[in-house]
Design an enzyme around this catalytic site. Structure first.
Site, PDB file in Angstrom:
ATOM      1  CB  ALA A  82      -1.820   2.511  -5.995  1.00 27.77           C
ATOM      2  N   GLY A  83      -0.021   1.159  -3.156  1.00 24.27           N
ATOM      3  CA  GLY A  83      -0.371   0.930  -1.700  1.00 24.27           C
ATOM      4  C   GLY A  83       0.773   1.464  -0.880  1.00 24.27           C
ATOM      5  N   GLY A 131       2.894   6.069  -4.006  1.00 20.68           N
ATOM      6  CA  GLY A 131       1.764   5.771  -4.724  1.00 20.68           C
ATOM      7  C   GLY A 131       0.485   6.452  -4.184  1.00 20.68           C
ATOM      8  NE  ARG A 154      19.337   6.328  -1.824  1.00 26.92           N
ATOM      9  CZ  ARG A 154      19.539   7.715  -2.203  1.00 26.92           C
ATOM     10  NH1 ARG A 154      18.784   8.667  -2.865  1.00 26.92           N
ATOM     11  NH2 ARG A 154      20.943   8.205  -1.904  1.00 26.92           N
ATOM     12  NE  ARG A 161      18.096   9.057  -6.568  1.00 20.90           N
ATOM     13  CZ  ARG A 161      18.874   9.970  -6.107  1.00 20.90           C
ATOM     14  NH1 ARG A 161      20.173  10.064  -5.965  1.00 20.90           N
ATOM     15  NH2 ARG A 161      18.356  10.952  -5.282  1.00 20.90           N
ATOM     16  CG  HIS A 196      16.959  10.597 -10.243  1.00 20.87           C
ATOM     17  ND1 HIS A 196      16.885  11.761  -9.763  1.00 20.87           N
ATOM     18  CD2 HIS A 196      16.159   9.628  -9.555  1.00 20.87           C
ATOM     19  CE1 HIS A 196      16.142  11.695  -8.613  1.00 20.87           C
ATOM     20  NE2 HIS A 196      15.438  10.386  -8.596  1.00 20.87           N
TER      21      HIS A 196
END
Length: 345
Positions: free
Chosen positions: A14-15, A19, A100, A106, A194
């Site tokens: 979340a930081g 996030g 990335r 990826r 992906h």
């Protein structure tokens, strides 16, 4: 403010930019007031917590957990913070991997991020085995999600990975090509991995209700649009100097909204594939899917001979990456997966 549910949602990583955008989107869309932020970097997640508090969302109950800066290298302190964050979670979105950077694919992120995914899955199994749905969005998302699934013990329909972003990039490219509103382009989907080996499908596309085959698009121009789609993430890095964060955050939140019982999510999602008629099994890959309150459901993709051949190549690429993770010892051989997760037969 009315919320879709009161269940606890944990946002891992979340930081970071993805996030923090997810936190804001969750509260703006009114999904749940009970949002827990988790990260291993305390200053970053603390800053996000403060900013979200300063938005003053009515009824929001936002919390955050992270090891203190001086404890970041202490496994016991990291585990303590994870336990507090994950306990009682019903929904989780994780963007908690390394981002990335310019010049990276990826796939370049494979080893480090799959180790993070293994720890993530272990935390789910230990602290919130009753979680209802998990969305994994850190790259390479197909393999990090598979690693998480194996380690978590969850049922395959309870975990999805981000794949819709490739389809929305294809949709954008076609909308710009024909000068129409983006939502007028339908059926613009990519399947498989992906990554650079995604399979880009054209046969189901319609532009303002008209089949793409009738739009006069040359083969040469279609190949250029495919390239634009596949390199969409790299182009964002070139333009902005960092990887995408707004679009993956929004798509991930819409996926978890569907799992919470909100609007169904019908763009392709990465899910655990078992398709005997195509010979596909034991991978996470983008398929025609619907996410709803009961989890993710997929159908068998259909396309031209060329499209299905591209999908086969994408599947083989995913199998090769899966084997790399097995060889690294991060996940066991396929015939031993059910020892770690009995839901994988």
């Amino acid at each position: 403010m009315n919320y879709l549910t009161n269940d606890k949602l944990v946002i891992v990583g979340a930081g970071g930019m993805i996030g923090s955008n997810m936190v804001q989107s969750v509260l703006m869309l009114g999904l749940t007031p009970n949002v827990c932020l988790y990260d291993i970097y305390e200053p970053g997640v603390h800053g996000v917590f403060d900013e979200i508090q300063q938005c003053a969302f009515p009824g929001a109950n936002v919390t955050y957990y992270a090891p203190a800066v001086e404890d970041m290298g202490n496994p016991e302190k990291v585990a303590e913070a994870a336990k507090k964050a994950f306990t009682g979670a019903k929904y989780i979105i994780s963007s908690g991997g390394a981002p990335r950077k310019a010049g990276m694919t990826r796939e370049d992120l494979l080893k480090g991020n799959c180790k993070i995914a293994a720890d993530f899955g272990d935390n789910i199994k230990k602290y919130c085995p009753d979680v209802e749905h998990v969305v994994v969005i850190f790259n390479p998302a197909d393999v990090t999600a598979l690693t998480t699934l194996i380690h978590s013990g969850l049922k395959p329909n309870q975990l999805t990975s981000l794949a819709a972003l490739d389809s929305t990039r294809l949709q954008q490219a076609l909308a710009l090509e024909f000068g129409v509103q983006q939502d007028k382009v339908t059926g613009a989907h990519t399947y498989g991995g992906h990554g650079e080996q995604m399979a880009v499908f054209a046969s189901q596309v319609k532009v303002d209700g008209k089949p793409l085959a009738e739009m006069g698009l040359s083969d040469e121009r279609w190949q250029e649009i495919k390239h634009i789609t596949v390199q969409g993430g790299s182009n964002i890095i070139k333009l902005r100097g960092r990887s995408s964060f707004q679009s993956p955050a929004y798509n991930a939140v819409k996926m978890i909204e569907a799992a919470m019982g909100g609007e169904k999510f019908t763009l392709p999602a990465g899910c655990y594939a078992d398709i005997p008629e195509l010979g596909f099994k034991d991978v996470m890959m983008a398929l025609p899917t619907t996410i709803d309150k009961s989890g993710v459901h997929y159908t068998v993709p259909t396309g031209t001979k060329e499209e299905m051949a591209d999908l086969q190549k994408s599947y083989e690429h995913l199998c090769n990456m899966r084997q790399e993770v097995i060889d690294l010892g991060i996940i066991p051989p396929i015939n031993e997966w059910n020892k770690m997760n009995p839901n994988l037969k």
